[in-house]
Design a protein around this motif. Structure first.
Motif, PDB file in Angstrom:
ATOM      1  N   THR A  60     -46.050   5.992  -6.841  1.00 23.86           N
ATOM      2  CA  THR A  60     -47.011   7.093  -6.806  1.00 23.86           C
ATOM      3  C   THR A  60     -47.078   7.771  -5.440  1.00 23.86           C
ATOM      4  OG1 THR A  60     -48.799   5.538  -6.356  1.00 23.86           O
ATOM      5  CG2 THR A  60     -48.454   6.190  -8.649  1.00 23.86           C
ATOM      6  N   MET A  61     -46.604   7.102  -4.397  1.00 27.71           N
ATOM      7  CA  MET A  61     -46.601   7.738  -3.077  1.00 27.71           C
ATOM      8  C   MET A  61     -45.548   8.837  -2.999  1.00 27.71           C
ATOM      9  SD  MET A  61     -47.086   4.517  -0.509  1.00 27.71           S
ATOM     10  CE  MET A  61     -46.601   5.536   0.850  1.00 27.71           C
ATOM     11  N   PHE A  62     -44.551   8.787  -3.877  1.00 28.28           N
ATOM     12  CA  PHE A  62     -43.445   9.733  -3.814  1.00 28.28           C
ATOM     13  C   PHE A  62     -43.489  10.719  -4.969  1.00 28.28           C
ATOM     14  CE2 PHE A  62     -41.871   5.688  -1.972  1.00 28.28           C
ATOM     15  CZ  PHE A  62     -41.904   6.091  -0.649  1.00 28.28           C
ATOM     16  N   GLU A  63     -44.709  11.107  -5.371  1.00 25.39           N
ATOM     17  CA  GLU A  63     -44.837  12.094  -6.430  1.00 25.39           C
ATOM     18  C   GLU A  63     -46.068  12.960  -6.191  1.00 25.39           C
ATOM     19  OE1 GLU A  63     -45.062   9.771  -9.999  1.00 25.39           O
ATOM     20  OE2 GLU A  63     -47.227   9.604  -9.887  1.00 25.39           O
ATOM     21  N   ALA A  64     -45.965  14.192  -6.638  1.00 21.34           N
ATOM     22  CA  ALA A  64     -47.069  15.138  -6.526  1.00 21.34           C
ATOM     23  C   ALA A  64     -47.757  15.235  -7.876  1.00 21.34           C
ATOM     24  CB  ALA A  64     -46.550  16.506  -6.111  1.00 21.34           C
ATOM     25  N   LEU A  95     -44.084  21.613  -1.630  1.00 25.90           N
ATOM     26  CA  LEU A  95     -43.168  20.780  -2.407  1.00 25.90           C
ATOM     27  C   LEU A  95     -41.771  20.760  -1.791  1.00 25.90           C
ATOM     28  CD1 LEU A  95     -44.177  21.617  -6.090  1.00 25.90           C
ATOM     29  CD2 LEU A  95     -44.686  19.540  -4.784  1.00 25.90           C
ATOM     30  N   THR A  96     -41.322  21.895  -1.242  1.00 29.26           N
ATOM     31  CA  THR A  96     -40.009  21.943  -0.586  1.00 29.26           C
ATOM     32  C   THR A  96     -39.975  21.006   0.609  1.00 29.26           C
ATOM     33  OG1 THR A  96     -39.706  24.238  -1.285  1.00 29.26           O
ATOM     34  CG2 THR A  96     -38.320  23.456   0.530  1.00 29.26           C
ATOM     35  N   GLN A  97     -41.042  21.012   1.393  1.00 30.03           N
ATOM     36  CA  GLN A  97     -41.114  20.129   2.554  1.00 30.03           C
ATOM     37  C   GLN A  97     -41.094  18.662   2.119  1.00 30.03           C
ATOM     38  OE1 GLN A  97     -44.612  20.662   4.940  1.00 30.03           O
ATOM     39  NE2 GLN A  97     -43.739  19.577   6.680  1.00 30.03           N
ATOM     40  N   ARG A  98     -41.846  18.323   1.081  1.00 32.22           N
ATOM     41  CA  ARG A  98     -41.870  16.941   0.595  1.00 32.22           C
ATOM     42  C   ARG A  98     -40.507  16.534   0.045  1.00 32.22           C
ATOM     43  NH1 ARG A  98     -47.686  16.618  -2.590  1.00 32.22           N
ATOM     44  NH2 ARG A  98     -48.953  17.448  -0.897  1.00 32.22           N
ATOM     45  N   LYS A  99     -39.848  17.440  -0.673  1.00 29.39           N
ATOM     46  CA  LYS A  99     -38.520  17.160  -1.219  1.00 29.39           C
ATOM     47  C   LYS A  99     -37.499  16.953  -0.100  1.00 29.39           C
ATOM     48  CE  LYS A  99     -35.125  17.117  -4.275  1.00 29.39           C
ATOM     49  NZ  LYS A  99     -34.905  16.068  -5.228  1.00 29.39           N
ATOM     50  N   ASN A 100     -37.609  17.735   0.972  1.00 32.28           N
ATOM     51  CA  ASN A 100     -36.698  17.572   2.111  1.00 32.28           C
ATOM     52  C   ASN A 100     -36.907  16.234   2.800  1.00 32.28           C
ATOM     53  OD1 ASN A 100     -35.555  20.075   1.632  1.00 32.28           O
ATOM     54  ND2 ASN A 100     -36.844  21.128   3.111  1.00 32.28           N
ATOM     55  N   ASN A 101     -38.138  15.757   2.827  1.00 34.68           N
ATOM     56  CA  ASN A 101     -38.426  14.460   3.439  1.00 34.68           C
ATOM     57  C   ASN A 101     -37.998  13.294   2.561  1.00 34.68           C
ATOM     58  OD1 ASN A 101     -39.543  15.701   5.659  1.00 34.68           O
ATOM     59  ND2 ASN A 101     -41.629  15.588   4.884  1.00 34.68           N
ATOM     60  N   ASN A 102     -37.979  13.500   1.239  1.00 34.85           N
ATOM     61  CA  ASN A 102     -37.628  12.434   0.306  1.00 34.85           C
ATOM     62  C   ASN A 102     -36.866  13.028  -0.875  1.00 34.85           C
ATOM     63  OD1 ASN A 102     -37.461  10.298  -1.434  1.00 34.85           O
ATOM     64  ND2 ASN A 102     -39.651   9.965  -1.607  1.00 34.85           N
ATOM     65  N   PRO A 103     -35.562  12.820  -0.937  1.00 32.08           N
ATOM     66  CA  PRO A 103     -34.755  13.419  -2.013  1.00 32.08           C
ATOM     67  C   PRO A 103     -35.153  12.967  -3.423  1.00 32.08           C
ATOM     68  CG  PRO A 103     -33.363  12.525  -0.271  1.00 32.08           C
ATOM     69  CD  PRO A 103     -34.757  12.112   0.035  1.00 32.08           C
ATOM     70  N   THR A 104     -35.843  11.826  -3.549  1.00 28.92           N
ATOM     71  CA  THR A 104     -36.236  11.336  -4.880  1.00 28.92           C
ATOM     72  C   THR A 104     -37.661  11.745  -5.248  1.00 28.92           C
ATOM     73  OG1 THR A 104     -37.008   9.214  -3.986  1.00 28.92           O
ATOM     74  CG2 THR A 104     -34.700   9.338  -4.678  1.00 28.92           C
ATOM     75  N   TYR A 105     -38.226  12.710  -4.515  1.00 33.42           N
ATOM     76  CA  TYR A 105     -39.602  13.138  -4.784  1.00 33.42           C
ATOM     77  C   TYR A 105     -39.697  13.742  -6.185  1.00 33.42           C
ATOM     78  CZ  TYR A 105     -44.288  14.503  -3.388  1.00 33.42           C
ATOM     79  OH  TYR A 105     -45.651  14.604  -3.288  1.00 33.42           O
ATOM     80  N   ARG A 106     -40.815  13.495  -6.866  1.00 32.32           N
ATOM     81  CA  ARG A 106     -40.987  13.972  -8.239  1.00 32.32           C
ATOM     82  C   ARG A 106     -42.365  14.592  -8.418  1.00 32.32           C
ATOM     83  NH1 ARG A 106     -43.198   9.819 -11.780  1.00 32.32           N
ATOM     84  NH2 ARG A 106     -41.880  10.675 -13.392  1.00 32.32           N
ATOM     85  N   LEU A 126     -42.169  27.044 -10.341  1.00 30.82           N
ATOM     86  CA  LEU A 126     -42.520  26.793  -8.942  1.00 30.82           C
ATOM     87  C   LEU A 126     -41.898  25.483  -8.461  1.00 30.82           C
ATOM     88  CD1 LEU A 126     -46.325  27.732  -8.935  1.00 30.82           C
ATOM     89  CD2 LEU A 126     -44.412  29.110  -8.096  1.00 30.82           C
ATOM     90  N   ILE A 127     -41.965  24.473  -9.311  1.00 33.75           N
ATOM     91  CA  ILE A 127     -41.382  23.171  -8.957  1.00 33.75           C
ATOM     92  C   ILE A 127     -39.874  23.315  -8.792  1.00 33.75           C
ATOM     93  CG2 ILE A 127     -41.013  20.811  -9.765  1.00 33.75           C
ATOM     94  CD1 ILE A 127     -43.732  21.068 -11.243  1.00 33.75           C
ATOM     95  N   ALA A 128     -39.234  24.053  -9.681  1.00 33.51           N
ATOM     96  CA  ALA A 128     -37.783  24.264  -9.604  1.00 33.51           C
ATOM     97  C   ALA A 128     -37.411  25.012  -8.324  1.00 33.51           C
ATOM     98  CB  ALA A 128     -37.300  25.020 -10.833  1.00 33.51           C
ATOM     99  N   GLN A 129     -38.221  25.992  -7.915  1.00 32.85           N
ATOM    100  CA  GLN A 129     -37.958  26.736  -6.679  1.00 32.85           C
ATOM    101  C   GLN A 129     -37.946  25.815  -5.470  1.00 32.85           C
ATOM    102  OE1 GLN A 129     -40.896  29.799  -6.270  1.00 32.85           O
ATOM    103  NE2 GLN A 129     -39.838  31.216  -7.631  1.00 32.85           N
ATOM    104  N   SER A 130     -38.739  24.747  -5.524  1.00 33.67           N
ATOM    105  CA  SER A 130     -38.805  23.819  -4.397  1.00 33.67           C
ATOM    106  C   SER A 130     -37.663  22.813  -4.406  1.00 33.67           C
ATOM    107  CB  SER A 130     -40.151  23.090  -4.394  1.00 33.67           C
ATOM    108  OG  SER A 130     -40.238  22.252  -5.522  1.00 33.67           O
ATOM    109  N   GLY A 131     -36.847  22.815  -5.460  1.00 29.51           N
ATOM    110  CA  GLY A 131     -35.691  21.926  -5.511  1.00 29.51           C
ATOM    111  C   GLY A 131     -35.944  20.594  -6.190  1.00 29.51           C
ATOM    112  N   ILE A 132     -37.117  20.427  -6.758  1.00 32.27           N
ATOM    113  CA  ILE A 132     -37.446  19.171  -7.437  1.00 32.27           C
ATOM    114  C   ILE A 132     -37.007  19.290  -8.891  1.00 32.27           C
ATOM    115  CG2 ILE A 132     -39.323  17.656  -8.177  1.00 32.27           C
ATOM    116  CD1 ILE A 132     -40.802  18.496  -5.616  1.00 32.27           C
ATOM    117  N   ASP A 133     -36.255  18.282  -9.351  1.00 33.75           N
ATOM    118  CA  ASP A 133     -35.774  18.323 -10.733  1.00 33.75           C
ATOM    119  C   ASP A 133     -36.293  17.162 -11.573  1.00 33.75           C
ATOM    120  OD1 ASP A 133     -34.363  16.330  -9.519  1.00 33.75           O
ATOM    121  OD2 ASP A 133     -32.385  17.125  -9.973  1.00 33.75           O
TER     122      ASP A 133
END
Length: 144
Positions: A60-64, A95-106, A126-133
């Motif tokens: 849960t620490m690695f998810e928004a 979300l982009t910043q969080r994804k850059n810090n952790n590639p497995t962010y969800r 919006l989530i897709a724009q940040s690179g989170i899949d």
């Protein structure tokens, strides 16, 4: 000689340091639990999905948590990232910043059951724009 006890017999057990450690642990776990609870918008009525499964809380620490509350009177949605209402640009940036810090962010989308699908699609964009899949949806397995 230095040390504990009086020489013979059993060594004394110091209870005060144990209580200190237990209180520190209690405060630590209370603060983590309250931080997790703050991410959830209590006004959202989640949809019911008969096959919904209980989420594993290991990452849960690695998810928004993205909360989408539908205001039926105004016919508009309110989007919150974790516990803060943000604009679309702010959400993408965070979300982009969080994804850059952790590639497995969800992301977990918690949409109100009355929210139109178009509003959920906007949030997914919006989530897709940040690179989170890696996206999940919150739902209940029974109405309650």
């Amino acid at each position: 000689m230095g040390g504990g006890g009086g020489g013979e017999g059993e060594p004394e057990f110091q209870i005060a340091p144990m209580i200190d450690v237990l209180l520190v642990l209690l405060i630590f776990f209370m603060s983590i639990t309250s931080a997790q609870v703050l991410r959830i918008d209590k006004d959202i009525k989640l949809p019911v999905a008969a096959d919904a499964k209980k989420k594993e809380d290991k990452n849960t620490m690695f998810e928004a948590a993205i909360n989408i509350r539908w205001l039926s009177g105004k016919q508009e949605s309110v989007i919150k990232l974790d516990d803060r209402e943000m604009s679309n640009e702010e959400i993408v940036e965070a979300l982009t910043q969080r994804k850059n810090n952790n590639p497995t962010y969800r992301c977990v989308i918690r949409g109100d059951r009355d929210t139109p699908a178009v509003e959920v699609q906007k949030v997914m964009a919006l989530i897709a724009q940040s690179g989170i899949d890696d996206i999940s949806f919150s739902a209940l397995n029974q109405d309650g």
